[in-house]
Structure formats: structure tokens, C-alpha cells
Scaffold this motif. Structure first.
Motif, mmCIF file in Angstrom:
data_model
loop_
_atom_site.group_PDB
_atom_site.id
_atom_site.type_symbol
_atom_site.label_atom_id
_atom_site.label_comp_id
_atom_site.label_asym_id
_atom_site.label_seq_id
_atom_site.Cartn_x
_atom_site.Cartn_y
_atom_site.Cartn_z
ATOM 1 N N MET A 8 3.083 -5.216 1.250
ATOM 2 C CA MET A 8 2.032 -4.313 0.758
ATOM 3 C C MET A 8 1.585 -3.358 1.870
ATOM 4 O O MET A 8 1.320 -2.179 1.611
ATOM 5 C CB MET A 8 0.835 -5.099 0.222
ATOM 6 C CG MET A 8 1.120 -5.888 -1.050
ATOM 7 S SD MET A 8 1.774 -4.914 -2.425
ATOM 8 C CE MET A 8 3.518 -5.311 -2.321
ATOM 9 N N ALA A 9 1.523 -3.859 3.096
ATOM 10 C CA ALA A 9 1.150 -2.999 4.221
ATOM 11 C C ALA A 9 2.204 -1.910 4.436
ATOM 12 O O ALA A 9 1.862 -0.737 4.630
ATOM 13 C CB ALA A 9 0.963 -3.821 5.493
ATOM 14 N N LEU A 10 3.485 -2.291 4.377
ATOM 15 C CA LEU A 10 4.553 -1.304 4.534
ATOM 16 C C LEU A 10 4.543 -0.277 3.406
ATOM 17 O O LEU A 10 4.812 0.899 3.624
ATOM 18 C CB LEU A 10 5.919 -2.000 4.572
ATOM 19 C CG LEU A 10 6.241 -2.802 5.815
ATOM 20 C CD1 LEU A 10 7.514 -3.620 5.612
ATOM 21 C CD2 LEU A 10 6.377 -1.883 7.021
ATOM 22 N N ALA A 11 4.232 -0.736 2.211
ATOM 23 C CA ALA A 11 4.222 0.156 1.042
ATOM 24 C C ALA A 11 2.923 0.946 0.945
ATOM 25 O O ALA A 11 2.867 1.948 0.235
ATOM 26 C CB ALA A 11 4.431 -0.658 -0.228
ATOM 27 N N GLY A 12 1.878 0.499 1.645
ATOM 28 C CA GLY A 12 0.585 1.163 1.538
ATOM 29 C C GLY A 12 -0.062 0.944 0.183
ATOM 30 O O GLY A 12 -0.752 1.815 -0.348
ATOM 31 N N VAL A 13 0.154 -0.250 -0.379
ATOM 32 C CA VAL A 13 -0.363 -0.585 -1.706
ATOM 33 C C VAL A 13 -1.224 -1.841 -1.581
ATOM 34 O O VAL A 13 -0.705 -2.901 -1.235
ATOM 35 C CB VAL A 13 0.800 -0.823 -2.698
ATOM 36 C CG1 VAL A 13 0.280 -1.241 -4.057
ATOM 37 C CG2 VAL A 13 1.663 0.424 -2.821
ATOM 38 N N PRO A 14 -2.520 -1.742 -1.882
ATOM 39 C CA PRO A 14 -3.427 -2.889 -1.701
ATOM 40 C C PRO A 14 -3.531 -3.771 -2.945
ATOM 41 O O PRO A 14 -4.587 -3.889 -3.548
ATOM 42 C CB PRO A 14 -4.762 -2.208 -1.417
ATOM 43 C CG PRO A 14 -4.704 -0.968 -2.264
ATOM 44 C CD PRO A 14 -3.255 -0.521 -2.226
ATOM 45 N N LEU A 15 -2.416 -4.402 -3.333
ATOM 46 C CA LEU A 15 -2.422 -5.203 -4.562
ATOM 47 C C LEU A 15 -1.993 -6.636 -4.292
ATOM 48 O O LEU A 15 -1.178 -6.893 -3.408
ATOM 49 C CB LEU A 15 -1.467 -4.581 -5.595
ATOM 50 C CG LEU A 15 -1.842 -3.188 -6.094
ATOM 51 C CD1 LEU A 15 -0.726 -2.616 -6.951
ATOM 52 C CD2 LEU A 15 -3.152 -3.234 -6.861
ATOM 53 N N ASP A 16 -2.514 -7.560 -5.108
ATOM 54 C CA ASP A 16 -2.097 -8.953 -4.983
ATOM 55 C C ASP A 16 -0.769 -9.163 -5.714
ATOM 56 O O ASP A 16 -0.262 -8.269 -6.394
ATOM 57 C CB ASP A 16 -3.184 -9.912 -5.480
ATOM 58 C CG ASP A 16 -3.499 -9.759 -6.964
ATOM 59 O OD1 ASP A 16 -2.633 -9.318 -7.750
ATOM 60 O OD2 ASP A 16 -4.636 -10.101 -7.353
ATOM 61 N N ARG A 17 -0.217 -10.351 -5.558
ATOM 62 C CA ARG A 17 1.107 -10.635 -6.128
ATOM 63 C C ARG A 17 1.128 -10.519 -7.646
ATOM 64 O O ARG A 17 2.093 -10.022 -8.223
ATOM 65 C CB ARG A 17 1.581 -12.019 -5.697
ATOM 66 C CG ARG A 17 1.991 -12.040 -4.240
ATOM 67 C CD ARG A 17 2.526 -13.371 -3.837
ATOM 68 N NE ARG A 17 1.401 -14.258 -3.541
ATOM 69 C CZ ARG A 17 1.518 -15.454 -3.012
ATOM 70 N NH1 ARG A 17 2.699 -15.939 -2.759
ATOM 71 N NH2 ARG A 17 0.465 -16.177 -2.755
ATOM 72 N N ALA A 18 0.064 -10.980 -8.308
ATOM 73 C CA ALA A 18 0.023 -10.913 -9.774
ATOM 74 C C ALA A 18 0.043 -9.464 -10.242
ATOM 75 O O ALA A 18 0.742 -9.116 -11.203
ATOM 76 C CB ALA A 18 -1.219 -11.632 -10.300
ATOM 77 N N ALA A 19 -0.701 -8.607 -9.565
ATOM 78 C CA ALA A 19 -0.748 -7.202 -9.949
ATOM 79 C C ALA A 19 0.603 -6.526 -9.738
ATOM 80 O O ALA A 19 1.055 -5.741 -10.579
ATOM 81 C CB ALA A 19 -1.836 -6.478 -9.157
ATOM 82 N N VAL A 20 1.258 -6.837 -8.634
ATOM 83 C CA VAL A 20 2.571 -6.240 -8.358
ATOM 84 C C VAL A 20 3.589 -6.713 -9.397
ATOM 85 O O VAL A 20 4.382 -5.921 -9.906
ATOM 86 C CB VAL A 20 3.040 -6.557 -6.921
ATOM 87 C CG1 VAL A 20 4.476 -6.128 -6.700
ATOM 88 C CG2 VAL A 20 2.115 -5.883 -5.915
ATOM 89 N N ALA A 21 3.565 -7.992 -9.732
ATOM 90 C CA ALA A 21 4.495 -8.514 -10.739
ATOM 91 C C ALA A 21 4.277 -7.815 -12.079
ATOM 92 O O ALA A 21 5.241 -7.435 -12.752
ATOM 93 C CB ALA A 21 4.323 -10.023 -10.887
ATOM 94 N N LEU A 22 3.023 -7.620 -12.450
ATOM 95 C CA LEU A 22 2.729 -6.949 -13.711
ATOM 96 C C LEU A 22 3.183 -5.492 -13.667
ATOM 97 O O LEU A 22 3.818 -5.001 -14.614
ATOM 98 C CB LEU A 22 1.233 -7.041 -14.024
ATOM 99 C CG LEU A 22 0.850 -6.641 -15.438
ATOM 100 C CD1 LEU A 22 -0.270 -7.514 -15.960
ATOM 101 C CD2 LEU A 22 0.434 -5.188 -15.509
ATOM 102 N N LEU A 23 2.892 -4.790 -12.581
ATOM 103 C CA LEU A 23 3.320 -3.393 -12.462
ATOM 104 C C LEU A 23 4.843 -3.280 -12.535
ATOM 105 O O LEU A 23 5.372 -2.385 -13.205
ATOM 106 C CB LEU A 23 2.822 -2.780 -11.157
ATOM 107 C CG LEU A 23 1.353 -2.405 -11.090
ATOM 108 C CD1 LEU A 23 1.015 -1.828 -9.715
ATOM 109 C CD2 LEU A 23 0.962 -1.430 -12.180
#
Length: 156
Positions: free
Chosen positions: A22-37
Motif C-alpha cells: 500500500m505504501a508503494l502504491a500510495g493507497v491507504p486501504l486495508d486488505r478487505a478493501a483492496v480485495a473488494l476493489l
């Protein structure tokens, strides 16, 4: 092979690994949110219940995550064309950008980890990995249909 799959699953699902990605991607999301996206990005807009089924989680979990992502501007709700009372979840442009950045960061990590592999080895890995996933999915569908794999082998 089972041990290798267990190790790669462990490595890829560690909280520290997720935070680094998430730091490398610059995206402040938890694992559940990333899986859903990722799931929404890989499909047409889905109802929350459909998302829950695909993710293997309870519908209430998806509802909470969708609410958080909607507040942050990553997803929006759109009418279901087959049932106007229902809604489907769709990525916004911000959501699409977030998924793209997460995937790019993940791809860079894989490229670094596999930098010593030859193009032929990478091709073989990709071919066999896709085949394995397809076979696992096919076996999973058989299990969910209530058929015993051993009984199927015996009747073949």
C-alpha cells in the motif's frame, strides 16, 4: 507443493507485506478493501450479495467495506438494470486508479523477486500456474456441487 503454496500464501497475506504494498502504491486501504476493489475491477458491476459470494465473506462485511469505499470515493452504487430496486457496486475513476497502482506495485515486486529467472522459466511458471489455478477452481466447483471427486473418478 502444498508446503510451497502455504508459504507463498503466508507471505502474500502478511499484514506487513500489505502495508508495504500500500505504501508503494500510495493507497491507504486495508486488505478487505483492496480485495473488494480488485473483485469489482475484474467484473461487471455486482450487487453486494454477489460480491460477498465471490469473496467468500458475509454480506454484512461487504456492506461495511462498500460504505467505507464509497465515502472515500473509490466506488459508487448504480441501479441494477434488471431490477431498479437493487443496486450494483461500480468503481469510480479514483477506484480504478487505486487498483491500477496496487497492481503495478505488486507487479514491480514480482519482477524484482523473479529477476534471476529466464524468460523461458517465467513463461513456464505462468503457464503451469494458470493451469493449476484453473484445475483448483474446477475441483472447487465439483466440491460445491456436492459430488465426491472419488465417486466421479470411479464412474469415469
Amino acid at each position: 507443493m502444498e508446503r510451497a503454496l502455504t508459504r507463498i500464501t503466508y507471505l502474500s497475506t502478511r499484514a506487513r507485506q500489505h502495508e508495504r504494498l500500500m505504501a508503494l502504491a500510495g493507497v491507504p486501504l486495508d486488505r478487505a478493501a483492496v480485495a473488494l476493489l480488485r473483485q469489482v475491477a475484474d467484473s461487471e458491476p455486482l450487487r453486494p450479495g454477489g460480491l460477498a459470494q465471490r469473496l467468500g465473506v458475509e454480506a454484512s462485511h461487504v456492506t461495511r467495506t462498500v460504505q467505507q469505499l464509497q465515502k472515500a470515493g473509490y466506488v459508487t452504487r448504480v441501479p441494477d438494470p434488471h431490477d431498479r430496486r437493487a443496486q450494483r457496486i461500480e468503481l469510480t475513476s479514483l477506484g480504478r486508479q487505486a487498483v491500477d497502482r496496487v497492481r503495478e506495485a505488486g507487479a514491480r515486486g514480482m519482477q524484482l523477486a523473479l529477476a534471476g529467472w529466464s524468460p523461458e522459466e517465467l513463461r513456464q511458471l505462468a503457464t503451469l500456474f494458470h493451469r493449476m489455478v484453473d484445475d483448483f477452481l474446477a475441483h472447487s466447483v465439483e466440491d460445491e456441487s456436492g459430488q465426491d471427486a472419488d465417486a466421479q473418478v470411479g464412474s469415469a
